[in-house]
Design a protein around this motif. Structure first.
Motif, PDB file in Angstrom:
ATOM      1  N   THR A  53       5.203   7.295 -11.497  1.00  0.00           N
ATOM      2  CA  THR A  53       6.004   5.930 -10.937  1.00  0.00           C
ATOM      3  C   THR A  53       6.108   5.020 -11.753  1.00  0.00           C
ATOM      4  OG1 THR A  53       3.644   5.428 -10.143  1.00  0.00           O
ATOM      5  CG2 THR A  53       4.860   6.029  -8.335  1.00  0.00           C
ATOM      6  N   SER A  54       6.662   3.804 -12.313  1.00  0.00           N
ATOM      7  CA  SER A  54       6.177   2.886 -13.142  1.00  0.00           C
ATOM      8  C   SER A  54       6.450   1.730 -12.768  1.00  0.00           C
ATOM      9  CB  SER A  54       7.252   3.840 -14.365  1.00  0.00           C
ATOM     10  OG  SER A  54       8.577   3.341 -13.855  1.00  0.00           O
ATOM     11  N   ALA A  55       6.779   0.366 -13.570  1.00  0.00           N
ATOM     12  CA  ALA A  55       6.873  -0.520 -13.746  1.00  0.00           C
ATOM     13  C   ALA A  55       7.740  -1.798 -14.802  1.00  0.00           C
ATOM     14  CB  ALA A  55       5.442  -1.386 -13.773  1.00  0.00           C
ATOM     15  N   VAL A  56       8.200  -1.958 -14.917  1.00  0.00           N
ATOM     16  CA  VAL A  56       9.335  -2.866 -15.784  1.00  0.00           C
ATOM     17  C   VAL A  56       9.061  -3.997 -15.351  1.00  0.00           C
ATOM     18  CG1 VAL A  56      11.680  -3.005 -16.126  1.00  0.00           C
ATOM     19  CG2 VAL A  56      10.997  -0.471 -15.459  1.00  0.00           C
ATOM     20  N   PRO A  79       5.254   0.181 -18.525  1.00  0.00           N
ATOM     21  CA  PRO A  79       4.210   0.742 -17.902  1.00  0.00           C
ATOM     22  C   PRO A  79       4.409   2.039 -16.691  1.00  0.00           C
ATOM     23  CG  PRO A  79       4.025  -1.339 -18.634  1.00  0.00           C
ATOM     24  CD  PRO A  79       5.730  -0.779 -18.041  1.00  0.00           C
ATOM     25  N   GLY A  80       3.409   2.991 -16.773  1.00  0.00           N
ATOM     26  CA  GLY A  80       3.636   3.736 -15.644  1.00  0.00           C
ATOM     27  C   GLY A  80       2.522   5.557 -16.165  1.00  0.00           C
ATOM     28  N   GLY A  81       2.841   6.247 -15.149  1.00  0.00           N
ATOM     29  CA  GLY A  81       2.628   7.223 -14.977  1.00  0.00           C
ATOM     30  C   GLY A  81       2.096   8.066 -13.879  1.00  0.00           C
ATOM     31  N   HIS A  82       1.420   9.092 -14.359  1.00  0.00           N
ATOM     32  CA  HIS A  82       1.721   9.993 -12.582  1.00  0.00           C
ATOM     33  C   HIS A  82       0.773   9.303 -11.423  1.00  0.00           C
ATOM     34  CE1 HIS A  82       1.217  12.824 -15.727  1.00  0.00           C
ATOM     35  NE2 HIS A  82       1.884  13.904 -15.050  1.00  0.00           N
ATOM     36  N   TYR A  83       2.278  10.011 -10.456  1.00  0.00           N
ATOM     37  CA  TYR A  83       0.876   8.781  -9.724  1.00  0.00           C
ATOM     38  C   TYR A  83       0.021   9.618  -8.621  1.00  0.00           C
ATOM     39  CZ  TYR A  83       1.415   8.356  -3.597  1.00  0.00           C
ATOM     40  OH  TYR A  83       1.085   8.566  -2.458  1.00  0.00           O
ATOM     41  N   LEU A  91       3.129   0.497  -5.337  1.00  0.00           N
ATOM     42  CA  LEU A  91       1.464   0.058  -5.865  1.00  0.00           C
ATOM     43  C   LEU A  91       1.051   1.093  -6.432  1.00  0.00           C
ATOM     44  CD1 LEU A  91       0.555  -0.364  -1.622  1.00  0.00           C
ATOM     45  CD2 LEU A  91       0.835  -2.254  -3.685  1.00  0.00           C
ATOM     46  N   SER A  92       1.275   2.301  -6.832  1.00  0.00           N
ATOM     47  CA  SER A  92       0.666   3.450  -7.922  1.00  0.00           C
ATOM     48  C   SER A  92       1.718   2.666  -8.574  1.00  0.00           C
ATOM     49  CB  SER A  92       1.274   4.722  -7.394  1.00  0.00           C
ATOM     50  OG  SER A  92       1.286   5.856  -8.581  1.00  0.00           O
ATOM     51  N   ALA A  93       2.937   2.153  -8.985  1.00  0.00           N
ATOM     52  CA  ALA A  93       3.808   1.842 -10.478  1.00  0.00           C
ATOM     53  C   ALA A  93       2.779   0.474 -10.628  1.00  0.00           C
ATOM     54  CB  ALA A  93       4.946   1.100  -9.891  1.00  0.00           C
ATOM     55  N   LEU A  94       2.933  -0.617  -9.501  1.00  0.00           N
ATOM     56  CA  LEU A  94       1.528  -1.426  -9.671  1.00  0.00           C
ATOM     57  C   LEU A  94      -0.331  -1.203 -10.965  1.00  0.00           C
ATOM     58  CD1 LEU A  94       1.224  -4.079  -9.517  1.00  0.00           C
ATOM     59  CD2 LEU A  94       0.055  -3.786  -7.127  1.00  0.00           C
ATOM     60  N   ARG A  95      -0.663  -0.127 -10.106  1.00  0.00           N
ATOM     61  CA  ARG A  95      -1.688   0.352 -10.274  1.00  0.00           C
ATOM     62  C   ARG A  95      -1.817   0.928 -12.326  1.00  0.00           C
ATOM     63  NH1 ARG A  95      -4.998   3.017  -6.189  1.00  0.00           N
ATOM     64  NH2 ARG A  95      -2.853   5.014  -6.430  1.00  0.00           N
ATOM     65  N   TYR A 144       9.763   0.398 -10.628  1.00  0.00           N
ATOM     66  CA  TYR A 144       9.962  -0.743 -10.076  1.00  0.00           C
ATOM     67  C   TYR A 144       9.949  -1.676 -10.204  1.00  0.00           C
ATOM     68  CZ  TYR A 144       8.821   2.120  -5.919  1.00  0.00           C
ATOM     69  OH  TYR A 144       8.878   3.111  -4.540  1.00  0.00           O
ATOM     70  N   LEU A 145      10.735  -3.098 -10.424  1.00  0.00           N
ATOM     71  CA  LEU A 145      10.686  -4.583 -10.819  1.00  0.00           C
ATOM     72  C   LEU A 145       9.925  -4.851 -10.370  1.00  0.00           C
ATOM     73  CD1 LEU A 145      14.105  -5.512 -10.273  1.00  0.00           C
ATOM     74  CD2 LEU A 145      13.511  -3.775 -12.264  1.00  0.00           C
ATOM     75  N   PHE A 146       9.121  -5.453 -11.210  1.00  0.00           N
ATOM     76  CA  PHE A 146       7.690  -6.556 -10.764  1.00  0.00           C
ATOM     77  C   PHE A 146       8.450  -7.677 -11.988  1.00  0.00           C
ATOM     78  CE2 PHE A 146       6.385  -2.881  -9.875  1.00  0.00           C
ATOM     79  CZ  PHE A 146       4.699  -3.247  -8.965  1.00  0.00           C
ATOM     80  N   ILE A 147       7.698  -9.028 -11.831  1.00  0.00           N
ATOM     81  CA  ILE A 147       7.430 -10.030 -12.454  1.00  0.00           C
ATOM     82  C   ILE A 147       6.390 -11.011 -12.297  1.00  0.00           C
ATOM     83  CG2 ILE A 147       7.775 -12.968 -12.212  1.00  0.00           C
ATOM     84  CD1 ILE A 147      11.064 -11.105 -11.872  1.00  0.00           C
ATOM     85  N   ALA A 148       6.088 -11.322 -13.966  1.00  0.00           N
ATOM     86  CA  ALA A 148       4.597 -11.314 -14.206  1.00  0.00           C
ATOM     87  C   ALA A 148       4.697 -12.632 -15.093  1.00  0.00           C
ATOM     88  CB  ALA A 148       4.431 -10.298 -14.734  1.00  0.00           C
ATOM     89  N   ASP A 149       4.092 -13.272 -15.582  1.00  0.00           N
ATOM     90  CA  ASP A 149       3.540 -14.219 -16.092  1.00  0.00           C
ATOM     91  C   ASP A 149       3.385 -14.225 -17.916  1.00  0.00           C
ATOM     92  OD1 ASP A 149       3.050 -16.681 -18.071  1.00  0.00           O
ATOM     93  OD2 ASP A 149       2.535 -18.080 -16.132  1.00  0.00           O
ATOM     94  N   PRO A 150       4.587 -14.614 -18.911  1.00  0.00           N
ATOM     95  CA  PRO A 150       4.379 -13.951 -20.247  1.00  0.00           C
ATOM     96  C   PRO A 150       3.371 -14.183 -20.870  1.00  0.00           C
ATOM     97  CG  PRO A 150       6.658 -14.436 -19.524  1.00  0.00           C
ATOM     98  CD  PRO A 150       5.718 -14.189 -18.576  1.00  0.00           C
ATOM     99  N   ALA A 151       2.919 -15.427 -20.462  1.00  0.00           N
ATOM    100  CA  ALA A 151       1.661 -16.561 -20.592  1.00  0.00           C
ATOM    101  C   ALA A 151       0.038 -15.703 -20.622  1.00  0.00           C
ATOM    102  CB  ALA A 151       1.323 -17.993 -20.919  1.00  0.00           C
TER     103      ALA A 151
END
Length: 190
Positions: A53-56, A79-83, A91-95, A144-151
């Protein structure tokens, strides 16, 4: 997720992805075959392929993406890795994203509508690790797509990544062209 629940959830996720998201040339033949054969795709020892799983991770304006310089692969990637077992695949991607970058406050992108449907499923060859007796194999990556603050501060996990940094979103084209193409289709110009 228990193995039976994992199998059911993965099969349903892949079928829904193929029906609702996949492009005309996305067939996911090997992944579908492995599911039909009952392969333990939640185990990294399953060959010819297993689940990752990975997180864009995007900035709120979609102009930047958070990337890692992967120690083993030696290039910038999402970022990502083995499930790892979780109540939902995202949630695996998030972790993985939190562990590898130290970023906090990740929010699942509104495209997902709070559900667990991947933005992209990418089955790709990986070289394997002779030190682990791993042959070359396939990673079936639920992205999966996620949103985060670059600051927010980044604290890369130096055992797995050399660095983490925010980059122009167009860098996704170097290693995740399907993600970038799909993003361009769903993101209003701005």
């Amino acid at each position: 997720m228990q193995p039976a629940a994992f199998d059911t959830a993965l099969a349903a996720t892949v079928q829904r992805y193929l029906a609702d998201v996949a492009g005309p040339r996305e067939h996911l033949s090997l992944l579908r075959w492995q599911i039909a054969q009952g392969h333990r795709l939640d185990q990294r020892t399953t060959f010819p392929g297993h689940l990752t799983t990975s997180a864009v991770i995007l900035s709120p304006d979609h102009r930047q993406t958070l990337l890692i310089d992967h120690v083993t692969i030696g290039r910038w990637l999402q970022p990502g890795g083995h499930y790892e077992a979780a109540d939902a695949f995202h949630l695996s991607a998030l972790r993985e994203a939190e562990e590898e970058t130290g970023v906090t406050g990740l929010a699942l992108h509104p495209w997902h509508m709070g559900g667990d449907l991947p933005f992209v499923i990418d089955s790709h060859d990986v070289p394997g690790k002779p030190a682990r007796n791993e042959p070359p194999h396939v990673h079936h990556d639920l992205q999966y797509l996620f949103i985060a603050d670059p600051a927010l501060p980044l604290v890369p996990q130096l055992e797995e990544v050399h660095a983490a940094k925010w980059c122009d979103v167009t860098m996704l084209g170097d290693f995740a062209p399907k993600v970038l193409e799909r993003l361009n289709a769903v993101t209003p110009p701005g």
